[in-house]
Design a protein around this motif. Structure first.
Motif, mmCIF file in Angstrom:
data_model
loop_
_atom_site.group_PDB
_atom_site.id
_atom_site.type_symbol
_atom_site.label_atom_id
_atom_site.label_comp_id
_atom_site.label_asym_id
_atom_site.label_seq_id
_atom_site.Cartn_x
_atom_site.Cartn_y
_atom_site.Cartn_z
ATOM 1 N N ASN A 5 0.811 -1.215 0.000
ATOM 2 C CA ASN A 5 0.000 0.000 0.000
ATOM 3 C C ASN A 5 0.842 1.262 0.000
ATOM 4 N N LYS A 15 1.416 6.278 -2.211
ATOM 5 C CA LYS A 15 0.375 5.740 -1.321
ATOM 6 C C LYS A 15 -0.758 5.195 -2.172
ATOM 7 N N ARG A 16 -1.132 3.959 -1.919
ATOM 8 C CA ARG A 16 -2.203 3.313 -2.681
ATOM 9 C C ARG A 16 -3.464 4.172 -2.624
ATOM 10 N N THR A 18 -7.040 5.316 -2.200
ATOM 11 C CA THR A 18 -8.158 4.866 -1.378
ATOM 12 C C THR A 18 -9.393 5.697 -1.731
ATOM 13 N N TYR A 64 -1.535 4.772 -7.305
ATOM 14 C CA TYR A 64 -0.890 5.384 -6.150
ATOM 15 C C TYR A 64 -0.900 6.905 -6.278
#
Length: 180
Positions: A5, A15-16, A18, A64
């Motif tokens: 992640n 950062k993955r 979300t 990401y």
């Protein structure tokens, strides 16, 4: 397949994506400075963005947020990962104008491609670039990404990078030297 992640290296963090960040990405994507270089150039509604996220939020599509100096500045991805052909399709855009003419795109791409080639063990990463996007064409060339056979795709061109061409490209060697 080991999906991380968070990826960190070369002075950048990935950062993955979300669900709480999809509206931010939608705003970026709808801006003409980004939209003009995308395959899909129509206005993206919040509903369209939610449907898109539900479709891509899996281990075959790695999106990401690019973070540098604590700021969220762009998006990088590898989508449609195919285990049989050991391939995927990459993409990137930098939203923050402060980083457009910097080495950030190279750093983020080197970080993601290191992960894709050495952890996920892909053999090929493909990409589509709008022919008028001279910055992206130069960027891809510096990463060892070669133009593939000409397939009529409107104003897009298909590119390919392999682990070998990427490992030997000048941009990766420079990034590794600077960001040990």
């Amino acid at each position: 397949m080991v999906i991380k992640n968070t990826l960190q290296g070369y002075g950048v963090t990935l950062k993955r994506l979300t669900e709480d960040k999809i509206e931010l990405v939608r705003v970026w994507r709808n801006n003409p400075k980004i939209q003009q270089y995308m395959e899909f150039r129509k206005e993206i509604t919040p509903e369209m963005q939610k449907v898109w996220f539900q479709r891509i939020n899996n281990d075959r599509n790695l999106y990401y947020i690019i973070k540098v100096d604590g700021k969220e500045v762009g998006l990088i991805n590898c989508r449609d990962i195919d285990d049989k052909y050991e391939s995927g399709e990459g993409g990137i855009f930098i939203w923050d104008d402060d980083y457009l003419n910097s080495d950030l795109s190279f750093r983020a791409t080197c970080l993601l491609y290191d992960y894709l080639f050495n952890v996920i063990e892909l053999r090929h990463i493909y990409g589509h670039v709008v022919e008028t996007n001279k910055r992206a064409l130069s960027f891809n060339k510096a990463l060892g990404i070669n133009k593939r056979m000409h397939i009529p795709e409107g104003d897009n061109r298909t590119f390919e990078v392999t682990k070998d061409t990427f490992s030997n490209c000048k941009a990766l060697k420079i990034i590794k030297k600077i960001y040990k």
